[in-house]
Design a protein around this motif. Sequence first.
Motif, PDB file in Angstrom:
ATOM      1  N   GLU A 245       0.832  -1.206   0.000  1.00 21.27           N
ATOM      2  CA  GLU A 245       0.000   0.000   0.000  1.00 21.27           C
ATOM      3  C   GLU A 245       0.869   1.260   0.000  1.00 21.27           C
ATOM      4  O   GLU A 245       0.449   2.305   0.485  1.00 21.27           O
ATOM      5  CB  GLU A 245      -0.932   0.000   1.208  1.00 21.27           C
ATOM      6  CG  GLU A 245      -1.964  -1.109   1.233  1.00 21.27           C
ATOM      7  CD  GLU A 245      -3.375  -0.619   0.955  1.00 21.27           C
ATOM      8  OE1 GLU A 245      -3.512   0.411   0.252  1.00 21.27           O
ATOM      9  OE2 GLU A 245      -4.315  -1.275   1.421  1.00 21.27           O
ATOM     10  N   PHE A 249      -2.368   3.525  -0.159  1.00 18.38           N
ATOM     11  CA  PHE A 249      -3.001   3.773   1.138  1.00 18.38           C
ATOM     12  C   PHE A 249      -3.878   5.025   1.104  1.00 18.38           C
ATOM     13  O   PHE A 249      -4.786   5.187   1.916  1.00 18.38           O
ATOM     14  CB  PHE A 249      -1.957   3.873   2.254  1.00 18.38           C
ATOM     15  CG  PHE A 249      -2.548   3.666   3.622  1.00 18.38           C
ATOM     16  CD1 PHE A 249      -2.940   2.404   4.029  1.00 18.38           C
ATOM     17  CD2 PHE A 249      -2.747   4.728   4.487  1.00 18.38           C
ATOM     18  CE1 PHE A 249      -3.519   2.202   5.282  1.00 18.38           C
ATOM     19  CE2 PHE A 249      -3.312   4.542   5.738  1.00 18.38           C
ATOM     20  CZ  PHE A 249      -3.699   3.276   6.143  1.00 18.38           C
ATOM     21  N   GLY A 255      -6.801   2.370   3.630  1.00 20.12           N
ATOM     22  CA  GLY A 255      -6.054   1.859   2.490  1.00 20.12           C
ATOM     23  C   GLY A 255      -6.938   1.153   1.491  1.00 20.12           C
ATOM     24  O   GLY A 255      -8.138   0.936   1.709  1.00 20.12           O
ATOM     25  N   THR A 267       1.299  -5.480   5.724  1.00 15.42           N
ATOM     26  CA  THR A 267       1.084  -4.384   4.784  1.00 15.42           C
ATOM     27  C   THR A 267       2.331  -3.505   4.758  1.00 15.42           C
ATOM     28  O   THR A 267       2.872  -3.149   5.808  1.00 15.42           O
ATOM     29  CB  THR A 267      -0.129  -3.529   5.188  1.00 15.42           C
ATOM     30  OG1 THR A 267      -1.315  -4.331   5.136  1.00 15.42           O
ATOM     31  CG2 THR A 267      -0.299  -2.331   4.251  1.00 15.42           C
TER      32      THR A 267
END
Length: 442
Positions: A245, A249, A255, A267
């Motif tokens: 992300e 995000f 996100g 993540t």
Amino acid sequence: MSEQSKSAALYDRAKQVMPGGCSRNTILRKPHPIYAAKGEGCFVTDIEGVKRIDYANNVASLIHGHAHPRIVQAVNTQLANGSAFTLGTEIEVAYAEQMVARSPNFEKIRFVNSGTEAVMSCIKAARAYTGRAKIAKVEGSYHGLYDYAEVSQTAKPASWGAADAPNSVPVAKGTPQSALDDVVVIPFNDPERAIAILDAHKTEIAGILIDLLPHRIGVIPAQPAFVEALRNWATANGVLMIIDEVITFRTYFGGAQADYNIKSDLTAMGKMIGGGFPVGAIAGRADVMDVMDPTNGPAAFPHYGTFNANPITMTAGSVTMGMFDQSAVTNLNALADKARAALAEAIRIADVPACVTGRGSMFRIHMKEQAPTTYRNAFVSPQEQACISGLLDHMFDNGLIMIETCSGLLSTPMTQSEIDHLADTALNGLRKIKPLLLATAA
């Protein structure tokens, strides 16, 4: 003979001391880069005095544009108290609490200094947790400079292999064959083929690395069936799902993954969460993140970094993300919906074989009549690249900075006026390149 521009003269100096005259290839343009003097809000003024609307935002790292007063004030206050210590700071703890609260998938977090480093750390954490070496990743997706993460991001028809068995294609010359062998490449948005490929390596894979709105593939959303198939397969086979992300995000408050009915294990984040300063972060399940915990004996993944969680970045990031609340996310995405609609209308009026894709506050213009869904049908031919270059040059010459892929990202200082300028400039640019575009499509 015309006088040399300030930027041309500066580039002559740069070439003497830096490979290619720069430290990041992103800035290069022909015949020379343009150098920034000042950024304010959604505008950048170069050293020649030309002011442009910034739809690149340092490739997604500036959600509130340039030099936001609240960020500047907070950073200046912290700078007077020190920029980095071999001690912890309260702002690191407070910002960690703030970020963990944004997603139910985040139980613990650690900060690093770039998106590349965040992805690298996620891969190493997955290996430490599972005891396995291989990583699965999507063909064509960009995840930074790490040997394993960059495999097949630039695969071409001559090298990418069969759809049922994509090759692991190196980006950098000299990439070890062992690194290529430890990356399992799967096709984007093709769950049946992806699962069949994964099944052949089910006891060897530590993690599946995926970007849900991959920029390099074409700012094309991952289809829910594809993401859910990967999640289910990972759970069934003791494999971790790693979601990149770093760019995405910004898509929703929690996100891009907030739009899917899945739970990530790890993540990787970066870019905008640093408020304009270098940053990366790894967040995820507590038991997985604890492979970095050295307090109960040697950590399975020893994790260090001189500038990790430095108080300047933590301060800027905390202020930035505090301002990027649910209301700000909703408003910016609504403005981006208008931008994508306006670009689609410009394409219709220009009557050219092009399309626009995107989600959240991101968009990309393709020199294709139909929106692509995979890396292979999003692949940019040399003829299409010529069209993209022509359009980007027109946009730049008429006051707009975009990303080299013909992509753009919005920032919160933007208004309908900037969207109108984008649409009008795109329309004129599409009309200008129409003969070349029609010849390409023929």
